[in-house]
Design a protein around this motif. Structure first.
Motif, PDB file in Angstrom:
ATOM      1  N   ASP A   1       0.801  -1.219   0.000  1.00  0.00           N
ATOM      2  CA  ASP A   1       0.000   0.000   0.000  1.00  0.00           C
ATOM      3  C   ASP A   1       0.842   1.282   0.000  1.00  0.00           C
ATOM      4  N   ASP A   2       2.067   1.196   0.523  1.00  0.00           N
ATOM      5  CA  ASP A   2       2.942   2.356   0.573  1.00  0.00           C
ATOM      6  C   ASP A   2       4.341   1.863   0.895  1.00  0.00           C
ATOM      7  N   TYR A   3       5.323   2.742   0.838  1.00  0.00           N
ATOM      8  CA  TYR A   3       6.690   2.361   1.171  1.00  0.00           C
ATOM      9  C   TYR A   3       7.435   3.569   1.725  1.00  0.00           C
ATOM     10  N   VAL A   4       8.469   3.292   2.532  1.00  0.00           N
ATOM     11  CA  VAL A   4       9.430   4.311   2.942  1.00  0.00           C
ATOM     12  C   VAL A   4      10.821   3.737   2.704  1.00  0.00           C
ATOM     13  N   THR A   5      11.751   4.611   2.362  1.00  0.00           N
ATOM     14  CA  THR A   5      13.117   4.187   2.070  1.00  0.00           C
ATOM     15  C   THR A   5      14.008   4.441   3.274  1.00  0.00           C
ATOM     16  N   LYS A   6      14.800   3.428   3.633  1.00  0.00           N
ATOM     17  CA  LYS A   6      15.763   3.586   4.729  1.00  0.00           C
ATOM     18  C   LYS A   6      16.900   4.496   4.272  1.00  0.00           C
TER      19      LYS A   6
END
Length: 246
Positions: A115-120
């Motif tokens: 549904d969504d993502y965040v990048t480290k």
């Protein structure tokens, strides 16, 4: 459903009044501990897993309202875990964590059903805000007033990014908004410079702590100018916000 915590924060709740449940999946223990701590502070119930099999097992037992899922796990990749999760919980929203910057990797995760993502490396406030949005959109919690924070005559709408004091609109930059949001989520609580750097500028921020003093001064000019002050300094401890005295 929403309610207000003893600290004055608006909390997400399940329709039955129980806390929202989030499953955190990452093979780096430091990441799971950091995220679990931040999400528990929101009043949510948290479980964590360090591999794909543990993720599927915990999802089956815990029945989470949202999942934070690392793309790279020791026994299987995040896309394979997502497929198994969807068989158990077809509607649960999934927020991917990825250290990959390539556009095709992000597209692969979203195309597969994420549904969504965040990048480290990521900011904790960003993860919390994205999860709140996913949970509300999935219908796991009521939408009515969750996005509005209120301290005295100061209001902040997390969805529209509108800020008012005594009904008068206040324009803030993106960073000023994030700083004010963190203060308002913790009314009357002294927040240290280290805590503010961690939440507003992300945990890996390498700058000097005087950036906090600078942005506190910006906020004071906009929030407190010509009014009874709401933002206060506790020397040697940090900063807090509370309703103005009358």
């Amino acid at each position: 459903m929403t309610t207000t915590s003893p600290q004055g924060r608006t909390e997400l709740l399940r329709p039955d009044g129980s806390p929202v449940r989030v499953l955190v999946v990452d093979d780096e223990q430091s990441v799971t501990e950091l995220l679990s701590m931040a999400l528990r502070y929101e009043g949510w119930q948290i479980r964590s897993a360090g591999d794909g099999r543990g993720a599927v097992r915990n999802a089956r037992e815990f029945r989470p309202d949202a999942v934070v899922l690392d793309m790279m796990l020791p026994d299987m990749d995040g896309l394979a875990v997502l497929g198994r999760l969807r068989r158990e919980l077809p509607d649960v929203p999934v927020l991917f964590l990825t250290s990959k910057d390539a556009l095709e990797d992000r597209i692969a995760g979203l195309t597969a059903g994420g549904d969504d993502y965040v990048t480290k490396p990521f900011g904790l406030e960003d993860v919390v805000a994205r999860l709140r949005g996913l949970i509300r959109r999935a219908g796991a919690a009521d939408r009515r007033s969750d996005s509005v924070l209120v301290v005295g005559d100061l209001t902040l709408d997390e969805d529209s990014h509108e800020v008012t004091r005594a009904g008068e609109g206040i324009h803030l930059t993106a960073t000023e908004f994030e700083l004010l949001r963190f203060l308002m989520r913790n009314p009357r609580r002294v927040l240290s410079k280290a805590q503010i750097l961690d939440r507003v500028w992300s945990y890996d921020f390498g700058g000097q702590a005087n950036v906090v003093e600078l942005y506190i001064s910006y906020l004071r000019r906009k929030i407190d100018a010509g009014r009874e002050p709401m933002i206060h300094t506790r020397r040697g401890a940090g900063y807090l916000i509370k309703p103005a005295t009358t």
